[in-house]
Design a protein around this motif. Sequence first.
Motif, PDB file in Angstrom:
ATOM      1  N   VAL A  96       0.847  -1.200   0.000  1.00 28.11           N
ATOM      2  CA  VAL A  96       0.000   0.000   0.000  1.00 28.11           C
ATOM      3  C   VAL A  96       0.880   1.247   0.000  1.00 28.11           C
ATOM      4  N   LEU A  97       1.881   1.282   0.880  1.00 30.80           N
ATOM      5  CA  LEU A  97       2.755   2.447   0.940  1.00 30.80           C
ATOM      6  C   LEU A  97       3.623   2.566  -0.318  1.00 30.80           C
ATOM      7  N   ASP A  98       3.990   1.437  -0.890  1.00 34.20           N
ATOM      8  CA  ASP A  98       4.767   1.448  -2.139  1.00 34.20           C
ATOM      9  C   ASP A  98       3.988   2.158  -3.239  1.00 34.20           C
ATOM     10  N   LYS A  99       2.689   1.896  -3.302  1.00 37.15           N
ATOM     11  CA  LYS A  99       1.852   2.553  -4.314  1.00 37.15           C
ATOM     12  C   LYS A  99       1.742   4.061  -4.058  1.00 37.15           C
ATOM     13  N   LEU A 100       1.918   4.448  -2.792  1.00 35.43           N
ATOM     14  CA  LEU A 100       1.833   5.867  -2.448  1.00 35.43           C
ATOM     15  C   LEU A 100       3.196   6.548  -2.487  1.00 35.43           C
TER      16      LEU A 100
ATOM     17  N   ASP B  29      -5.262  -3.170   0.533  1.00 34.08           N
ATOM     18  CA  ASP B  29      -4.221  -3.589  -0.412  1.00 34.08           C
ATOM     19  C   ASP B  29      -4.837  -4.273  -1.630  1.00 34.08           C
ATOM     20  N   GLU B  30      -5.814  -5.130  -1.406  1.00 34.69           N
ATOM     21  CA  GLU B  30      -6.442  -5.839  -2.533  1.00 34.69           C
ATOM     22  C   GLU B  30      -7.188  -4.884  -3.448  1.00 34.69           C
ATOM     23  N   ILE B  31      -7.826  -3.879  -2.859  1.00 38.44           N
ATOM     24  CA  ILE B  31      -8.531  -2.896  -3.672  1.00 38.44           C
ATOM     25  C   ILE B  31      -7.538  -2.090  -4.532  1.00 38.44           C
ATOM     26  N   LEU B  32      -6.442  -1.666  -3.920  1.00 37.08           N
ATOM     27  CA  LEU B  32      -5.438  -0.895  -4.654  1.00 37.08           C
ATOM     28  C   LEU B  32      -4.769  -1.729  -5.731  1.00 37.08           C
ATOM     29  N   SER B  33      -4.730  -3.053  -5.497  1.00 35.01           N
ATOM     30  CA  SER B  33      -4.141  -3.951  -6.495  1.00 35.01           C
ATOM     31  C   SER B  33      -5.155  -4.356  -7.557  1.00 35.01           C
ATOM     32  N   ASN B  34      -6.369  -3.783  -7.435  1.00 33.88           N
ATOM     33  CA  ASN B  34      -7.448  -4.063  -8.384  1.00 33.88           C
ATOM     34  C   ASN B  34      -7.845  -5.522  -8.386  1.00 33.88           C
ATOM     35  N   ASP B  35      -7.757  -6.137  -7.176  1.00 37.94           N
ATOM     36  CA  ASP B  35      -8.200  -7.518  -7.015  1.00 37.94           C
ATOM     37  C   ASP B  35      -9.445  -7.519  -6.150  1.00 37.94           C
ATOM     38  N   SER B  36     -10.355  -8.389  -6.433  1.00 35.84           N
ATOM     39  CA  SER B  36     -11.536  -8.505  -5.602  1.00 35.84           C
ATOM     40  C   SER B  36     -11.184  -9.233  -4.310  1.00 35.84           C
TER      41      SER B  36
ATOM     42  N   MET C  67      -6.975 -12.717  16.136  1.00 40.09           N
ATOM     43  CA  MET C  67      -6.942 -14.142  16.466  1.00 40.09           C
ATOM     44  C   MET C  67      -8.057 -14.509  17.441  1.00 40.09           C
ATOM     45  N   HIS C  68      -8.345 -13.620  18.367  1.00 41.80           N
ATOM     46  CA  HIS C  68      -9.400 -13.875  19.352  1.00 41.80           C
ATOM     47  C   HIS C  68     -10.767 -13.919  18.676  1.00 41.80           C
ATOM     48  N   LEU C  69     -11.030 -12.958  17.793  1.00 42.27           N
ATOM     49  CA  LEU C  69     -12.301 -12.937  17.074  1.00 42.27           C
ATOM     50  C   LEU C  69     -12.462 -14.176  16.205  1.00 42.27           C
ATOM     51  N   LYS C  70     -11.364 -14.607  15.557  1.00 44.51           N
ATOM     52  CA  LYS C  70     -11.409 -15.810  14.730  1.00 44.51           C
ATOM     53  C   LYS C  70     -11.889 -17.026  15.504  1.00 44.51           C
ATOM     54  N   SER C  71     -11.519 -17.100  16.768  1.00 47.27           N
ATOM     55  CA  SER C  71     -11.874 -18.265  17.573  1.00 47.27           C
ATOM     56  C   SER C  71     -13.354 -18.317  17.907  1.00 47.27           C
ATOM     57  N   GLY C  72     -14.084 -17.216  17.643  1.00 47.43           N
ATOM     58  CA  GLY C  72     -15.481 -17.171  18.050  1.00 47.43           C
ATOM     59  C   GLY C  72     -16.481 -17.051  16.919  1.00 47.43           C
ATOM     60  N   THR C  73     -16.029 -17.142  15.670  1.00 49.44           N
ATOM     61  CA  THR C  73     -16.961 -16.970  14.554  1.00 49.44           C
ATOM     62  C   THR C  73     -16.496 -17.764  13.339  1.00 49.44           C
ATOM     63  N   SER C  74     -17.447 -18.058  12.458  1.00 55.09           N
ATOM     64  CA  SER C  74     -17.113 -18.716  11.194  1.00 55.09           C
ATOM     65  C   SER C  74     -16.890 -17.691  10.078  1.00 55.09           C
ATOM     66  N   LEU C  75     -17.175 -16.421  10.367  1.00 52.10           N
ATOM     67  CA  LEU C  75     -16.951 -15.370   9.378  1.00 52.10           C
ATOM     68  C   LEU C  75     -15.452 -15.137   9.180  1.00 52.10           C
ATOM     69  N   PRO C  76     -15.044 -14.726   7.991  1.00 50.84           N
ATOM     70  CA  PRO C  76     -13.630 -14.357   7.797  1.00 50.84           C
ATOM     71  C   PRO C  76     -13.286 -13.156   8.676  1.00 50.84           C
ATOM     72  N   VAL C  77     -12.112 -13.196   9.287  1.00 49.15           N
ATOM     73  CA  VAL C  77     -11.636 -12.083  10.110  1.00 49.15           C
ATOM     74  C   VAL C  77     -10.260 -11.685   9.599  1.00 49.15           C
ATOM     75  N   ARG C  78     -10.110 -10.409   9.243  1.00 51.56           N
ATOM     76  CA  ARG C  78      -8.850  -9.963   8.638  1.00 51.56           C
ATOM     77  C   ARG C  78      -8.457  -8.583   9.152  1.00 51.56           C
ATOM     78  N   HIS C  79      -7.210  -8.230   8.891  1.00 46.12           N
ATOM     79  CA  HIS C  79      -6.743  -6.881   9.184  1.00 46.12           C
ATOM     80  C   HIS C  79      -7.216  -5.964   8.060  1.00 46.12           C
ATOM     81  N   TRP C  80      -7.641  -4.778   8.404  1.00 39.57           N
ATOM     82  CA  TRP C  80      -8.232  -3.888   7.407  1.00 39.57           C
ATOM     83  C   TRP C  80      -7.244  -3.491   6.306  1.00 39.57           C
ATOM     84  N   ILE C  81      -5.955  -3.458   6.600  1.00 39.75           N
ATOM     85  CA  ILE C  81      -4.984  -3.044   5.588  1.00 39.75           C
ATOM     86  C   ILE C  81      -4.879  -4.066   4.463  1.00 39.75           C
ATOM     87  N   GLU C  82      -5.177  -5.339   4.751  1.00 41.83           N
ATOM     88  CA  GLU C  82      -5.163  -6.371   3.711  1.00 41.83           C
ATOM     89  C   GLU C  82      -6.277  -6.123   2.698  1.00 41.83           C
ATOM     90  N   ILE C  83      -7.427  -5.696   3.194  1.00 40.29           N
ATOM     91  CA  ILE C  83      -8.571  -5.385   2.317  1.00 40.29           C
ATOM     92  C   ILE C  83      -8.222  -4.204   1.406  1.00 40.29           C
TER      93      ILE C  83
END
Length: 422
Positions: free
Chosen positions: A192-196, A413-420, A395-411
């Motif tokens: 992300v920072l590389d693109k900036l 990064d994918e948008i800036l890389s034009n990936d869904s 990691m704590h949230l992951k242990s309590g749900t079946s939903l995907p749990v991620r760091h917001w910067i990964e999301i």
Amino acid sequence: MQTKLADFIKNTPEGQEADAILRSCVHCGFCLATCPTYQLLGDELDSPRGRIYLMKQVLEGYPVTQKTQHHLDQCLTCRACETTCPSGVRYGRLLDIGRSVIHKNVKRGIRESGIRYLLNKTLPHRYLFKSLFKMGQFCRPLLPAKLKKLVPSRIQSIREWPVKKHRRAMLILDGCVQPELSPNINIATAYVLDKLGISLIKAEKAGCCGALSYHLDAQQDGMNYMRRNIDAWWSFIDNDKKDAQPIEAIAITASGCGVTVKEYGHLLRHDPVYAEKAAQISALAKDISEILATETDNLIAHLEKSGSRHKMKLAFHSPCTLQHGMQIRGVIEKILGIAGFTLCSVKDAHLCCGSAGTYSILQPKLSQQLLKEKIMNLSVEKPDQLITANIGCLMHLKSGTSLPVRHWIEILDEILSNDSPK
């Protein structure tokens, strides 16, 4: 509040600091409404006001008991009370001082001491943790269901670190457990920072921020980790080096680490060797959201260039260390809104998820109650994914749900890389 500190601490730097904090408290009780443990237990001694009273007694020389230690142990150090307090009581710092005094006067049981010792000797040591984590992956089929969720069978393949090529540069804190549990977080940040137009540099000898040890009755160990990081970073930011590339900031992607690094200057202020350096490090330390908030125009331009906007619905868990410790609120939500995401409203977003460093291990019953409530509130509007800004919470949230749990910067990064996002 009137105070009369005992001679053993009265004229020490810690005693003078604690005295000022105690005197700032007017016992108004506003903090009770936002304290997670008071809401669960309904006991005044498990509220900030009650714990302040207990610590006042300890510092005034009254007998120190296991009961006092127990009530302080049950505190999450979420610092929601600091956000609520109209008098600006620095409760978190008072808790550090109080716990240190109590640790010296109350002996813990063998089992409890052993767990704390093992946590302190394994989690902050990145390469030892890496070996144990690999062993856990190997033994994963034999683990209980809850542990299996915390030990992924494989880590998603990651990209190489982008080649340094920009005039602008920042350092990054790699941390201790995050490189193994979720290595894509810092790599996504680098891209992300590389693109900036910013190169992100890793200092190989930097590691644990010191928070884990500092809050595990091993404050000197924690401060030694802080000194090691300062040494590792200093060769990059030493102003006396004429040929050194200017370092704009130290980017931090785990808010639990960020709040600690920002306090290096305060925690090491009496160290004649490190005080000045620590103050400079703290001034440079920035959560990645703070960095991107100053790059909004640049970010928007790259989002428009990528041509990607995503209508995915996200529920954002704001870690306590972000919203209460660093007082950063609404920044990540704004950035994700610019990127086109729909954010769910979250009831009681100010309350802790129950992770709180090693709290989920040391206080599992209370931690699980808080986790259950947090997952329920995050899931009300049926989000596609849960996102957060701290590896412990993730990691704590992951242990309590079946939903995907991620760091917001990964999301992002994918948008800036034009990936869904997947």
